[in-house]
Design a protein around this motif. Structure first.
Motif, mmCIF file in Angstrom:
data_model
loop_
_atom_site.group_PDB
_atom_site.id
_atom_site.type_symbol
_atom_site.label_atom_id
_atom_site.label_comp_id
_atom_site.label_asym_id
_atom_site.label_seq_id
_atom_site.Cartn_x
_atom_site.Cartn_y
_atom_site.Cartn_z
ATOM 1 N N SER A 144 0.710 -1.328 -0.638
ATOM 2 C CA SER A 144 0.146 -0.297 -0.267
ATOM 3 C C SER A 144 0.971 0.967 0.358
ATOM 4 O O SER A 144 2.096 0.979 0.134
ATOM 5 C CB SER A 144 -0.700 0.179 1.550
ATOM 6 N N ASP A 145 -0.059 2.287 -0.486
ATOM 7 C CA ASP A 145 0.833 3.843 -0.026
ATOM 8 C C ASP A 145 2.068 3.864 -0.704
ATOM 9 O O ASP A 145 3.220 4.409 0.049
ATOM 10 C CB ASP A 145 0.581 3.762 1.388
ATOM 11 N N ILE A 146 2.339 3.593 -2.328
ATOM 12 C CA ILE A 146 3.521 3.822 -2.230
ATOM 13 C C ILE A 146 4.425 4.729 -3.022
ATOM 14 O O ILE A 146 5.591 4.895 -3.134
ATOM 15 C CB ILE A 146 3.804 2.519 -4.338
ATOM 16 N N HIS A 147 3.825 5.873 -2.863
ATOM 17 C CA HIS A 147 3.121 7.716 -3.287
ATOM 18 C C HIS A 147 4.337 7.325 -4.605
ATOM 19 O O HIS A 147 5.166 8.109 -4.379
ATOM 20 C CB HIS A 147 3.964 8.160 -2.024
ATOM 21 N N GLY A 148 4.596 6.839 -5.614
ATOM 22 C CA GLY A 148 5.472 7.219 -6.548
ATOM 23 C C GLY A 148 6.885 7.418 -5.706
ATOM 24 O O GLY A 148 8.146 7.604 -6.544
ATOM 25 N N PHE B 136 -9.357 -2.338 2.121
ATOM 26 C CA PHE B 136 -9.878 -1.393 1.445
ATOM 27 C C PHE B 136 -8.675 -0.617 1.692
ATOM 28 O O PHE B 136 -7.399 -0.478 2.670
ATOM 29 C CB PHE B 136 -11.197 -1.221 1.629
ATOM 30 N N HIS B 137 -8.495 1.296 1.473
ATOM 31 C CA HIS B 137 -7.473 1.821 1.393
ATOM 32 C C HIS B 137 -7.243 2.096 2.924
ATOM 33 O O HIS B 137 -6.731 2.444 3.600
ATOM 34 C CB HIS B 137 -7.384 3.299 0.525
ATOM 35 N N ALA B 138 -8.815 3.044 3.154
ATOM 36 C CA ALA B 138 -8.887 3.411 4.828
ATOM 37 C C ALA B 138 -9.347 3.144 6.057
ATOM 38 O O ALA B 138 -8.901 3.418 6.706
ATOM 39 C CB ALA B 138 -8.823 5.313 4.400
ATOM 40 N N GLY C 104 -4.564 1.056 4.573
ATOM 41 C CA GLY C 104 -3.310 1.233 4.482
ATOM 42 C C GLY C 104 -3.148 2.867 5.062
ATOM 43 O O GLY C 104 -3.847 2.818 6.100
ATOM 44 N N ASP C 105 -3.237 3.763 4.239
ATOM 45 C CA ASP C 105 -3.402 4.701 4.513
ATOM 46 C C ASP C 105 -2.997 5.883 6.174
ATOM 47 O O ASP C 105 -2.894 6.801 5.441
ATOM 48 C CB ASP C 105 -5.091 5.048 5.002
ATOM 49 N N ILE C 106 -2.667 5.482 6.920
ATOM 50 C CA ILE C 106 -1.806 5.999 7.859
ATOM 51 C C ILE C 106 0.014 6.313 8.027
ATOM 52 O O ILE C 106 0.280 6.367 8.789
ATOM 53 C CB ILE C 106 -2.789 6.299 9.153
ATOM 54 N N HIS C 107 -0.199 4.743 7.030
ATOM 55 C CA HIS C 107 1.572 4.467 6.757
ATOM 56 C C HIS C 107 2.392 4.124 8.516
ATOM 57 O O HIS C 107 2.814 5.008 8.406
ATOM 58 C CB HIS C 107 2.096 6.094 6.348
ATOM 59 N N HIS C 108 1.298 3.845 9.188
ATOM 60 C CA HIS C 108 1.617 2.989 10.291
ATOM 61 C C HIS C 108 1.613 1.614 10.281
ATOM 62 O O HIS C 108 -0.380 1.042 10.378
ATOM 63 C CB HIS C 108 0.751 4.153 11.227
ATOM 64 N N GLY D 63 -3.655 1.219 -2.683
ATOM 65 C CA GLY D 63 -4.103 2.440 -3.386
ATOM 66 C C GLY D 63 -2.862 3.119 -2.906
ATOM 67 O O GLY D 63 -2.075 3.005 -2.466
ATOM 68 N N ASP D 64 -3.152 4.538 -3.671
ATOM 69 C CA ASP D 64 -2.028 5.569 -3.345
ATOM 70 C C ASP D 64 -0.709 5.674 -4.039
ATOM 71 O O ASP D 64 0.064 5.361 -3.464
ATOM 72 C CB ASP D 64 -2.187 5.953 -2.014
ATOM 73 N N LEU D 65 -1.155 5.314 -5.143
ATOM 74 C CA LEU D 65 0.145 5.116 -5.964
ATOM 75 C C LEU D 65 0.859 6.010 -6.305
ATOM 76 O O LEU D 65 2.604 5.711 -6.735
ATOM 77 C CB LEU D 65 -0.335 4.344 -7.572
ATOM 78 N N ASN E 108 -7.175 7.505 -1.600
ATOM 79 C CA ASN E 108 -7.421 9.153 -1.194
ATOM 80 C C ASN E 108 -6.609 9.811 -2.333
ATOM 81 O O ASN E 108 -7.240 11.184 -2.741
ATOM 82 C CB ASN E 108 -7.234 10.146 0.615
ATOM 83 N N TRP E 109 -4.663 9.315 -2.369
ATOM 84 C CA TRP E 109 -4.066 10.661 -3.076
ATOM 85 C C TRP E 109 -4.528 10.209 -4.556
ATOM 86 O O TRP E 109 -4.437 11.210 -5.701
ATOM 87 C CB TRP E 109 -2.682 10.404 -2.721
ATOM 88 N N ASP E 110 -5.060 8.902 -4.491
ATOM 89 C CA ASP E 110 -5.756 8.474 -6.357
ATOM 90 C C ASP E 110 -6.596 9.695 -6.674
ATOM 91 O O ASP E 110 -7.446 10.031 -7.771
ATOM 92 C CB ASP E 110 -5.714 7.150 -6.131
HETATM 93 MN MN LIG Z 1 -0.592 7.669 1.547
#
Ligand SMILES: [Mn+2]
Length: 253
Positions: A11-15, A115-117, A158-162, A39-41, A66-68
């Protein structure tokens, strides 16, 4: 001897291409059958286009984050978002817009939902220290997750990066986990993902089942140098996040 299937939850690869490559190398080495991406690619890191192209090809499932959402929303005009959106181009943006909200499957008897969040929305944030009622809300069927299947026993997000793994005392047999972030981990500055293992689509609760948290090093400085070379806005904030795991929104608190 039962046959066990391994499912990687990323999750949350963020580029962050270097973090994704380190994660995929580890996933391949462990004989993983399926990769589910929550998500949050894009957003934050410099290589959203490459990350999206790789995930489209290699992940069995890619979910909407959410970033998507920020990327495809026409009412968002933030310069950072505009920079990413321009690099992605219309075809990738259309693909992001098509991503599903959640996915359900079964491993060793347990119904698993990702799911994402949260079950309440991609912008509804849930922490390990959230109220018990909020945590239990993660297991509810909602209009977003659908009502076609009974509620899940195991929920991953994912989402919270924790990253964390939280089995419940009551209700029994329920576990909430967070897969952490591949490309922007804020709990410890390493590429993070979760590996699930069990009998694919199996009904036997007594078959082996495991949830494993994995941390991997990658070349953080290469990502920062690449961001600077491309002129990514807010690279200084990104550098602190990647080197130290300190969220840009928290620096002054
Ligand atoms: Mn994220």
């Amino acid at each position: 001897m039962v046959e066990l299937t391994r499912v990687a939850v990323i999750s949350d690869i963020h580029g962050n291409l270097a973090a994704l490559e380190a994660t995929l190398a580890d996933i391949r080495a462990r004989g993983v059958a399926r990769i589910y991406n929550l998500g949050d690619l894009d957003g934050k890191g410099p290589d959203g286009p490459e990350v999206i192209d790789i995930c489209r090809e290699q992940c069995q499932v890619n979910l909407f984050g959410n970033w998507d959402d920020l990327m495809i929303r026409e009412d968002v005009h933030n310069p950072l978002v505009a920079w990413h959106r321009k690099r992605l181009g219309p075809e990738r943006l259309a693909w992001l817009k098509s991503l599903p909200y959640s996915v359900d499957f079964r491993l060793s008897g347990r119904r698993i939902r990702l799911f994402h969040a949260s079950a309440q929305g991609i912008w509804y944030r849930v922490y390990p220290h959230s109220e018990r009622e909020t945590l239990l809300g993660m297991f509810q069927n909602t209009e977003l997750t659908g009502f076609d299947t009974p509620p899940p026993h195991v929920v991953g997000y994912g989402d919270i990066h924790h990253a964390f793994i939280m089995p419940f005392f009551v209700p029994k047999n329920h576990t909430l986990f967070n897969a952490g972030s591949v490309g922007n981990a804020l709990d410890e500055p390493r590429a993070t993902y979760v590996l699930l293992e069990g009998v694919w689509d199996g009904e036997d609760w007594d078959a082996p089942f495991s949830i494993q948290l994995i941390r991997l090093p990658y070349d953080v400085e290469q990502v920062i140098a690449r961001a600077r070379a491309l002129g990514l806005p807010e690279t200084d904030a990104l550098a602190i996040e990647l080197r130290e795991g300190i969220y840009r929104g928290m620096r002054h608190k």
